[in-house]
Design a protein around this motif. Structure first.
Motif, PDB file in Angstrom:
ATOM      1  N   TYR A 194      47.814  28.794  94.081  1.00 31.82           N
ATOM      2  CA  TYR A 194      47.280  28.444  92.771  1.00 31.82           C
ATOM      3  C   TYR A 194      46.750  29.687  92.074  1.00 31.82           C
ATOM      4  N   LEU A 206      53.320  22.910  89.551  1.00 36.05           N
ATOM      5  CA  LEU A 206      52.483  21.737  89.313  1.00 36.05           C
ATOM      6  C   LEU A 206      53.229  20.685  88.497  1.00 36.05           C
ATOM      7  N   LEU A 235      44.297  20.911  88.589  1.00 34.57           N
ATOM      8  CA  LEU A 235      45.007  20.432  89.763  1.00 34.57           C
ATOM      9  C   LEU A 235      45.175  18.919  89.675  1.00 34.57           C
TER      10      LEU A 235
END
Length: 371
Positions: A194, A206, A235
């Protein structure tokens, strides 16, 4: 040999970790190794944050923890402020190695007392804090060139570089990144690194995860990174996030996935590919860095650059494999990652340095090390 490495900043970036690995391993072989780098300029927002916390506003330059701190056999010197590194900053040597496009000019200007001049090229740095006008001329300097991956050879050739180019790929530390033979996860799980760096492509990974989860609601995500979750790149709900993880936690994250997502838009090598594969996790990758050379051997799936639909489709294909087929892909990933070691890489790197310095090797082998 007496060997100098010239770094821009001793950050925690993957390319610096590679330099530290070679520095340590060369020192263990009896070479005298010195690393010289500039101090790190703290971003204004971090300086402001420290000031507001009562830590002071005055320190512009920072000497953070580096990969060299625990290397007792390697001398690491950080100069007082950012500037070109000159003769006085370095001991006399048999070879001095530039590790970034700006350091190539500095190394080229050093006196003959600093030994043969080598340029270790780990990226097409026109795309990372550089410009074509700045980077391309450094490729044409009279420095002995070592490339970190085969894909860089045609890039330099296309710009008119005619020198001999030696390719010495990275390896993976099989003691730090490993996992026993295993089957699929109890719940289908994919992972990613990430980062908000555009070239890392986490936004693509993502988006592909969310698209795949629409068809497989039980799909889970695990990620690691150095920063707090970004407001403009949240997220997914229910994702597990490991912030600034230990080495062991990173290994565990890799080994807890059915597939690792590597959606980089631009990459020099792509060490996470090898790390995940060493932990027996197939990789779904874009053709950045060494991905085609690694994933193309059957330990994962290649997809198009920025192709969210293709990555989502690949996620579903991999996590829906039956256990026997998944194990076969996992075993191929592991075999690829472990077929070439840091000992192999250091052998090739050392031979290339001796070649640059005009020193013979006891056993003359092919200098370019390929998989």
């Amino acid at each position: 040999m007496r060997i100098n490495f010239v770094l821009p900043e001793a950050t925690r970036a993957g390319g610096v970790r590679v330099v530290a690995t070679y520095a340590q391993r060369l020192a263990e072989r009896g070479h005298e190794v010195t690393v010289v780098s500039m101090p790190r300029r703290l971003p204004w927002n971090l300086r402001l944050r420290r000031g507001l916390k009562g830590q002071g506003f005055s320190s512009i330059w920072n000497h953070p923890q580096t990969y060299f701190d625990d290397l007792d056999n390697v001398t690491h010197h950080i100069i007082e402020q950012p500037r070109p590194i000159v003769d006085a900053d370095l001991p006399d040597a048999d070879v001095t190695i530039a590790t970034w496009w700006k350091t190539a000019d500095w190394v080229n200007d050093l006196s003959p007392s600093k030994g043969a001049k080598v340029y270790f090229i780990q990226h097409d740095e026109r795309h990372v804090h550089g410009t074509a006008e700045g980077v391309i001329p450094t490729w044409k300097l009279p420095l002995h060139k070592i490339l970190v991956a085969q894909w860089l050879d045609p890039v330099l050739r296309a710009e008119g570089v005619t020198d001999d180019l030696e390719v010495v790929p990275n390896a993976v530390d099989a003691e730090k990144f490993q996992a026993p033979s295993r089957g699929k996860q109890a719940k289908p799980t994919v992972g990613l690194m990430y980062s908000d760096s555009h070239f890392k492509g986490a936004d693509v990974s993502l988006a592909a995860f969310e698209k795949a989860r629409q068809q497989l609601p039980g799909l889970e995500l695990v990620a690691f990174g150095k920063d707090d979750p970004y407001r403009d790149m949240p997220l997914p709900q229910g994702a597990r996030y490991e912030q600034d993880p230990t080495q062991e936690t990173i290994r565990e994250v890799y080994a807890s996935c059915d597939a690792w997502l590597f959606a980089s838009r631009c990459e020099g090598f792509g060490l996470p590919i090898l790390e995940a594969m060493a932990c027996r996790t197939p990789v779904i990758a874009t053709p950045a860095g060494a991905a085609p050379e690694l994933v193309g051997q059957g330990g994962g799936v290649m997809v198009g650059m920025e192709d969210v639909d293709a990555m989502a489709k690949a996620i579903l294909e991999v996590v829906r494999l039956d256990d026997t087929a998944w194990r076969a892909m996992s075993d191929r990933a592991h075999a690829t990652a472990t077929s070439y070691t840091w000992d192999d890489a250091t052998d090739a790197f050392e031979r290339s340095l001796r070649h640059a310095a005009g020193q013979p090797n006891e056993s003359r082998k092919e200098l370019a090390c390929t998989r």
